[in-house]
Design a protein around this motif. Structure first.
Motif, PDB file in Angstrom:
ATOM      1  N   UNK A   2       0.869  -1.176   0.000  1.00 26.95           N
ATOM      2  CA  UNK A   2       0.000   0.000   0.000  1.00 26.95           C
ATOM      3  C   UNK A   2       0.902   1.221   0.000  1.00 26.95           C
ATOM      4  N   UNK A   3       0.790   2.037  -1.016  1.00 25.43           N
ATOM      5  CA  UNK A   3       1.692   3.189  -1.112  1.00 25.43           C
ATOM      6  C   UNK A   3       1.320   4.055  -2.280  1.00 25.43           C
ATOM      7  N   UNK A   4       2.366   4.442  -3.032  1.00 23.58           N
ATOM      8  CA  UNK A   4       2.152   5.396  -4.119  1.00 23.58           C
ATOM      9  C   UNK A   4       1.172   4.891  -5.174  1.00 23.58           C
TER      10      UNK A   4
ATOM     11  N   UNK B 125      -3.612   2.861  -3.002  1.00 23.12           N
ATOM     12  CA  UNK B 125      -4.037   3.339  -1.686  1.00 23.12           C
ATOM     13  C   UNK B 125      -5.003   2.320  -1.087  1.00 23.12           C
ATOM     14  N   UNK B 126      -5.274   2.480   0.222  1.00 26.89           N
ATOM     15  CA  UNK B 126      -6.239   1.567   0.848  1.00 26.89           C
ATOM     16  C   UNK B 126      -7.565   1.580   0.093  1.00 26.89           C
TER      17      UNK B 126
END
Lengths: 148, 136
Positions: B76-78, B81-82
């Motif tokens: 989960x990051x760039x 997203x969640x």
């Protein structure tokens, strides 16, 4: 015998007058003009703080999910003086190379990037399981290393 | 009975996740609204809150998001997203995944066309398996 003063011709006098007027006009054109100033702002400009910066993390998109992962896994941590240290999964490096200290406050968790701890510093989960996004470091003295 | 299942395809990515439902319940009790808004989409919140034990269903969706992020190997990051991954239900109550634009771009980047998930939970654990497939 003194010379009689020379009389200027009317044409020369008119030329002088035109020259003086021209210079005055040019000077007027180059006078600093007072431009209308924008009214002074009556409010402060608020620079929004990013979600990550608000909790002490750098604005790195890799860390986008960290605060939520941390909240879910925080109960696994060993806390000492309301602080714990952990490593976070770096998807580009494919290892746990992001390292942070977390502080527990009544308002929530705050984070601070820290250098990668000494390799001798042990993770709580000794069985390597890279399924977890977060691995906590042992922050309390290792019971096995205590001397009675 | 007429069933229509996807016509095979090439497996591009696979991921799974398992979580103790108590972890999610703990966070919900402590940081409820803030956590929900950051992690779950509106449709997920409406669905889970309509059930008797929302935390179990939230846990399964948490696992689904993690499983999908593992499919992509991004975490989960760039790129994900969640709320880029939203689980909803089809006509036979099968879980389906809705991706936002960001995750859709990621799907095309890895050469997949579909994401499939399967969820399960007990009183104590929730799990999800996700697969990226290229159809057609």
């Amino acid at each position: 015998m003194a010379d009689a003063p020379q009389q200027r011709s009317p044409l020369a006098r008119a030329g002088w007058l035109v020259g003086v007027f021209a210079l005055a006009w040019i000077g007027f054109l180059f006078l600093p003009m007072r431009r209308p100033q924008p009214p002074e702002s009556s409010f402060d400009v608020v620079v929004p703080t990013s979600k990550l910066r608000a909790v002490g993390l750098p604005d790195n998109p890799d860390l986008e999910g960290l605060p939520d992962f941390f909240e879910v896994w925080a109960s696994r941590a060993e806390w000492r003086d309301e602080r714990t240290e952990f490593a976070y999964w770096n998807p580009a490096a494919k290892d746990y190379s992001y390292t942070f200290e977390a502080t527990r406050t009544p308002e929530g968790y705050r984070f601070r990037p820290i250098p990668v701890p000494d390799p001798a510093k042990r993770f709580l989960d000794e069985v390597i399981d890279d399924d977890y996004p977060i691995r906590f470091y042992r922050t309390l003295p290792d019971p096995a290393s205590r001397r009675d | 009975m007429s069933l229509s299942l996807p016509p095979g395809g090439i497996l591009v990515g696979l991921g799974c996740d398992l979580i103790e439902v108590e972890r999610i319940r703990g966070v919900l009790d402590k940081h409820g609204d803030r956590f929900l808004k950051r992690v779950f989409t509106e449709e997920e919140q409406v669905y889970c809150n309509s059930l008797k034990y929302p935390h179990k269903h939230y846990a399964a969706r948490w696992a689904a998001k993690e499983a999908v992020s593992k499919c992509f190997t991004t975490g989960i990051g760039e790129h994900l997203h969640w709320t880029s991954v939203s689980v909803y239900h089809g006509s036979r109550k099968e879980p389906l995944v809705r991706l936002d634009e960001r995750a859709g771009d990621l799907l095309r980047t890895v050469g997949a066309t579909h994401v499939w998930v399967s969820l399960s939970h007990t009183d104590t654990h929730a799990m999800a398996v996700a697969a990226l497939l290229k159809h057609g």
